[in-house]
Design a protein around this motif. Structure first.
Motif, PDB file in Angstrom:
ATOM      1  N   VAL A   1       0.985  -1.414   0.215  1.00 47.32           N
ATOM      2  CA  VAL A   1       0.045  -0.078   0.374  1.00 47.32           C
ATOM      3  C   VAL A   1       0.936   1.289   0.048  1.00 47.32           C
ATOM      4  CG1 VAL A   1      -2.273  -0.866   1.153  1.00 47.32           C
ATOM      5  CG2 VAL A   1      -0.707  -0.372   2.991  1.00 47.32           C
ATOM      6  N   ASP A   2       2.561   1.054   0.365  1.00 49.58           N
ATOM      7  CA  ASP A   2       3.122   2.051   0.709  1.00 49.58           C
ATOM      8  C   ASP A   2       3.704   2.595  -0.642  1.00 49.58           C
ATOM      9  OD1 ASP A   2       2.063   3.377   3.678  1.00 49.58           O
ATOM     10  OD2 ASP A   2       3.629   1.949   3.731  1.00 49.58           O
TER      11      ASP A   2
ATOM     12  N   ALA B   1      -7.990   1.623  -2.956  1.00 45.91           N
ATOM     13  CA  ALA B   1      -6.782   2.366  -3.633  1.00 45.91           C
ATOM     14  C   ALA B   1      -7.765   4.200  -4.127  1.00 45.91           C
ATOM     15  CB  ALA B   1      -7.709   2.149  -5.778  1.00 45.91           C
ATOM     16  N   ALA B   2      -8.935   3.647  -3.265  1.00 46.33           N
ATOM     17  CA  ALA B   2      -9.477   5.159  -3.652  1.00 46.33           C
ATOM     18  C   ALA B   2      -8.914   5.895  -2.328  1.00 46.33           C
ATOM     19  CB  ALA B   2     -11.029   4.842  -3.272  1.00 46.33           C
ATOM     20  N   LEU B   3      -8.648   5.094  -1.462  1.00 45.09           N
ATOM     21  CA  LEU B   3      -8.418   5.280   0.469  1.00 45.09           C
ATOM     22  C   LEU B   3      -6.776   5.686   0.411  1.00 45.09           C
ATOM     23  CD1 LEU B   3      -9.280   5.861   3.273  1.00 45.09           C
ATOM     24  CD2 LEU B   3      -9.336   3.594   3.373  1.00 45.09           C
ATOM     25  N   THR B   4      -6.025   4.564   0.276  1.00 43.07           N
ATOM     26  CA  THR B   4      -5.043   4.413   1.085  1.00 43.07           C
ATOM     27  C   THR B   4      -3.475   5.510   0.426  1.00 43.07           C
ATOM     28  OG1 THR B   4      -4.229   2.692  -0.243  1.00 43.07           O
ATOM     29  CG2 THR B   4      -5.266   1.874   2.187  1.00 43.07           C
ATOM     30  N   PRO B   5      -3.780   6.387  -0.760  1.00 40.57           N
ATOM     31  CA  PRO B   5      -2.392   6.377  -1.283  1.00 40.57           C
ATOM     32  C   PRO B   5      -2.760   8.124  -0.811  1.00 40.57           C
ATOM     33  CG  PRO B   5      -3.567   4.835  -3.360  1.00 40.57           C
ATOM     34  CD  PRO B   5      -4.304   5.255  -2.003  1.00 40.57           C
ATOM     35  N   TRP B   6      -1.692   8.673  -1.094  1.00 44.04           N
ATOM     36  CA  TRP B   6      -1.699  10.178  -0.231  1.00 44.04           C
ATOM     37  C   TRP B   6      -2.433  10.859  -1.508  1.00 44.04           C
ATOM     38  CZ3 TRP B   6      -0.973  12.840   4.065  1.00 44.04           C
ATOM     39  CH2 TRP B   6      -0.510  13.510   3.807  1.00 44.04           C
TER      40      TRP B   6
ATOM     41  N   PRO C   1      -6.540   9.769   2.752  1.00 43.52           N
ATOM     42  CA  PRO C   1      -6.047  11.328   1.556  1.00 43.52           C
ATOM     43  C   PRO C   1      -6.137  12.180   2.577  1.00 43.52           C
ATOM     44  CG  PRO C   1      -7.692  10.267   0.022  1.00 43.52           C
ATOM     45  CD  PRO C   1      -8.267   9.478   1.466  1.00 43.52           C
TER      46      PRO C   1
END
Ligand code: SF4
Lengths: 252, 461, 206
Positions: free
Chosen positions: C109-110, C141-146, C197
């Motif tokens: 995820v990071d 994918a809609a949540l974990t990226p910055w 995000p």
């Protein structure tokens, strides 16, 4: 908080509920109330048997004791004239508090009826009699304390309107007007630390606005704030709304 | 004890803590007021309406609850009912055990605070991790939240930085951004290995069985994106009649709670994930929790069940600001807590019967409440109940003798005219301790008993 | 499968509690119009209003793929994920400098600095993006990226909250996103990017 629409004011005769605080400490507030009402051509009846509105016991939770006093008050203020009170708090006791503690009592209708004809002084002058300006002169910068038990009534707007219409009066705003002075009846003695801390904050806000006089529609807040300030060795000058109105008339 | 324990607590509060609580609440209140009054011509109309809707719901829970249950079941949700805190916790444990699950991540829910779920699960060998930043800090500190929306309003950044250092989350650094980033890094890997995500619900629509969850941090989203099983613990009073009503409540909740127009994340959840969605719960359980609510419903204070847990009454309350949330010794502090906490005690009501007295009855809480709960009236009813149940109340003068005097005009006038009332009937009318409590910090005005009546007589001549 | 529980006892206590009531409070009749900031939305171009309102909550609305690419480059967010359904439409604008995966690996995820997924709509009044479970390729994918980019079609923008509530439909997990993830838990200081995000972007197309 008003429970029901009040009966419109028709005649020019009222009963005065002077309150126990005027009876014991603030005689001049009651006297000023009489003079102010008489100036408006209102005949003032003073039912001699009156004592107290019943609020101390009501707030303390002793509703049996409080109802006893309210029943006495209902009897004392029989009739259909408006009842005028120089205190937002005692007025609210009649049109809100008493109704609450009589919810399951058979004499609730009598209590409600008294509530519907009870008015705080400023509210009565402006919204009952339709008087929107005040004559005379009073040269002072004043801060109007928003006494808590006037919430949900027309009292503060009325007091503001009258004060601002007096020649020479300057009304200053101050911080956090919605905050209580800390009195709260028995709260002031059962929770003295919190009560006085609240009062100190109110005094800070007031002093920052630098009024000559603190004006209150209630004696109890006045008693708390002046008492606190005096004990601190920095007394403040406070007057009841009725006293300002009366003094303005005198300077006419 | 001469004074109330609550007042002592406030007096002994650390200056730092008092300042943190005071500033936090004051800021919250001021922002809320500005937002509401800038944007709506008549915000009071919204509050009253929302109150009427919730009052309708709680007075019709007997039909709404089965209706919600039926909808949820039709949506593929497994519905459970828990009468007590223990039963609610047991239900969670049962679901976990049936799945062979050992790790749970939880979003902030007040019901789970009531049931002390996290501690219960830990005791049974299940890792139960708080993921809301504030709740996480409360958990690692073994502390209690002191505000229902801002759980660590009583803590400053230095204390938090020390806790993080102690827990091995990095060298001491009290920059709030760094603290937040460290929590982000630590927690995201915890979500990903958890089996179950636990949340509460802010609203449940009876019409659709949809539950609504609002958060700012996105932790509840993460709980529901990373795990395969969703458990929602929901108080039985959380219902609104229709989806239609949600716009009103969402607008009011965000503004009242955090002075936002809308909370960052509003999740409308009606069941397990969509079949085409790879992430998220394949099963969803809802546990409806009573834990004293039906007793509140039967009481004369049922209006408190309208509460949407926004915290606005805490923020505006002058007593809360002085005393902090911990003074209330309860999950729910502030004005809402002063009503709800003693009621939720059931038979043990006397243990918290002092809370309704910790109020000057100023009414500010009612004025801000988004569901217009008449909190001062409820406080008064509870004071009356305490009196009827003979709960001792330190510092409150007895009123019997006073009532006698105040209903006998002759005696009343005699006491006025008889000179200093204070000297006359000290233990009855104004008992000494009360007088002392007053006089210690406040001067009394000069005694003018009977003067007005004299003046009036003279004038009338 | 539900174990025997407290259903009956709770419902009977509820009925008992309500029995003494002589009448029950009625459901008031009202229009949600009173909760709409009408003066704000009346007569406005919805794309423009959405942009304004997103900005107010520290979000960002873009209308060109090129502008998105420039934004990602400028922020140094060079590795991310894109919904495979969207990718053919966006790919021509993404240079080789940006590494984009169309599979999301939850063990890494990071690695994803940005995630691009489809929105099911938006609400102009509040600056909100609407995600549906059925059209979001990956919740993670809609949540974990910055940076989260939600691609929204111009025609799917609602003017206000009540409209969007009326269109909730049958999706089991509708999420309204109004700005980046945030907290004010530490001393009331606003910090963005807590669990979700730190940047919320709308890419309005169509
Ligand atoms: S009682 Fe009203 S103001 Fe207090 S938390 Fe509940 S909804 Fe908010």
């Amino acid at each position: 908080m008003l429970n029901a629409e009040r009966a419109p004011v028709t005649g020019k005769r009222v009963q005065l509920m002077a309150t126990c605080l005027c009876d014991a400490f603030y005689d001049d507030v009651a006297a000023a109330t009489v003079e102010v009402l008489e100036h408006l051509g209102v005949e003032v009846i003073f039912p001699e048997g009156q004592t107290c509105c019943g609020q101390p016991a009501f707030n303390g939770g002793d509703w049996v004791a409080s109802r006893k006093v309210v029943r006495h008050t209902v009897k004392t203020f029989a009739g259909d004239e408006p009842v005028v009170v120089p205190s937002g708090s005692c007025a609210a006791m009649m049109f809100h508090g008493a109704v609450l503690e009589f919810e399951n009592e058979s004499d609730l209708p009598e209590v409600e009826a008294l509530g519907r004809r009870t008015w705080e002084l400023g509210d009565f002058i402006v919204n009952g009699l339709g008087v929107k300006t005040w004559p005379g002169k009073f040269a002072a910068t004043v801060a109007l304390h928003r006494a808590c038990h006037t919430r949900g009534t027309g009292s503060i707007a009325a007091a503001n309107l009258l004060l601002k219409s007096i020649v020479g009066v300057q009304v200053v705003e101050f911080g956090e007007v919605e905050q209580c002075c800390g009195f709260g009846g028995t709260f002031s003695v059962a929770f003295p630390n919190i009560s006085t801390a609240m009062g100190a904050l109110k005094l800070d806000h007031l002093r920052a606005a630098k009024p000559d006089i603190l004006v209150s529609p209630d004696m109890s807040c006045m008693m708390h704030l002046t008492g606190l300030a005096a004990k601190e060795g920095q007394p403040i000058k406070a007057m009841h709304l009725a006293q300002v109105l009366r003094d303005a008339l005198k300077a006419q | 004890m001469r004074f109330q324990q609550f007042d002592q607590f406030a007096a002994e509060l650390k200056a730092d803590t008092r300042a943190a609580v005071y500033d936090g609440s004051k800021k919250g209140h001021e922002k809320r007021t500005k937002l509401l009054f800038d944007e709506y011509p008549d915000p009071n109309r919204l509050r009253h309406l929302a109150g009427e809707i919730k009052q309708h719901v709680i007075e019709n829970l007997d039909t709404y609850l089965p209706a919600v249950e039926a909808k949820m079941k039709a949506n593929g949700v497994q519905v459970h009912w828990a009468g007590t805190a223990e039963a609610a916790n047991e239900a969670v444990l049962r679901i976990m055990r049936a799945r062979g699950a050992t790790k749970l991540v939880k979003a902030k829910t007040m019901v789970s605070e009531e049931t002390e779920l996290a501690a219960f699960l830990e005791k049974h060998g299940i890792e139960a991790l708080e993921t809301d930043l504030g709740e996480f800090i409360v958990q690692i500190d073994g502390d209690h939240p002191s505000h229902i929306v801002k759980p660590i309003i009583h803590k400053n950044r230095r204390e938090i930085a020390q806790s993080f250092e102690r827990e091995g989350l990095g060298a001491y650094n009290d920059d709030p951004a760094t603290i937040t980033q460290r929590a982000r890094k630590f927690l995201r890997h915890k979500y990903l290995v958890a089996d179950v995500g636990l949340t509460g619900a802010n609203f449940v629509s009876a019409e659709s069985g949809r539950m609504v969850l609002v958060t700012n941090e996105g932790n509840s989203r993460f709980c529901l994106a990373a795990t395969k099983c969703h458990i929602a613990m929901i108080g039985i009073e959380k219902i609104v009649p229709r989806d239609y009503d949600l716009a009103l409540f969402l607008n009011l909740l965000a503004r009242s709670a955090t002075a936002q127009e809308l909370t960052v994340y509003t999740e409308f959840i009606s069941g397990p994930k969509s079949p085409v969605q790879p992430d998220g719960p394949e099963v969803m359980h809802v546990i409806f929790v009573d834990n004293g609510r039906t007793e509140v419903l039967a009481s004369t204070c049922r209006e408190i069940l309208r509460c949407i847990r926004c915290g606005a009454c805490l923020n505006v309350c002058p007593v809360y600001r002085q005393a902090s949330g911990h003074a209330y010794r309860s999950v729910y502090p502030g004005p809402v807590g002063a009503v709800l906490s003693p009621l939720l005690m059931g038979d043990k009501f006397p243990q918290k019967a002092d809370l309704p007295k910790a109020s000057s009855l100023c009414g500010a809480c009612n004025e801000v409440c988004p569901v217009n709960i008449p909190i001062p009236d409820l406080l008064l009813r509870l004071r009356n109940r305490a009196k009827e149940e003979n709960v001792p109340s330190p510092g409150t003068p007895p009123m019997g003798a006073w009532a006698l005097l105040a209903s006998q005009p002759l005696a009343w006038r005699a006491s006025l005219l008889g000179g200093k009332l204070i000297d006359y009937v000290p233990t009855k009318l104004i008992p000494v301790p009360a007088l002392q409590a007053w006089a210690a910090k406040r001067a009394l005005p000069a005694w003018r008993g009977g003067e007005f009546r004299k003046w009036l007589k003279a004038r009338r001549k | 499968m539900t174990a025997p529980d407290d259903r009956e006892s709770i419902l009977s206590r509820v009925r008992g509690a309500l029995a003494p009531l002589h009448e029950r409070a009625p459901l008031p009749d009202y229009s949600t119009e009173i909760a709409v900031m009408r003066s704000l939305v009346a007569g406005r171009d919805l794309v423009e209003l959405l942009g304004e309102r997103m900005k107010r909550v520290n979000g960002l609305a873009l209308t060109e793929v090129a502008a998105l690419v420039a934004h990602l480059r400028a922020g140094g967010w060079l590795h991310g994920y894109c919904d495979p359904v969207l990718w053919p439409r966006l790919a021509p604008h993404f240079g080789a400098e940006l590494k984009v995966e169309t599979e999301f690996d939850r063990t890494r995820v990071d690695d994803y600095a940005f995630g691009i997924t489809r929105a099911a709509g938006a609400i102009a009044e509040s600056g909100t993006l609407i995600l549906h479970d059925a059209t979001t390729s990956r919740r993670l994918a809609a949540l974990t990226p910055w940076v989260h980019v939600a691609v929204v079609e111009r025609a799917q923008i609602f003017s206000d909250l009540p409209q969007a509530v009326a269109a909730l439909g049958r999706d089991p997990n509708v999420i309204w996103c109004t700005g980046p993830s945030k907290t004010a838990d530490v001393e009331g200081i606003l910090i963005e990017g807590v669990h979700g995000p730190g940047q919320q972007i709308a890419l309005v197309l169509g």
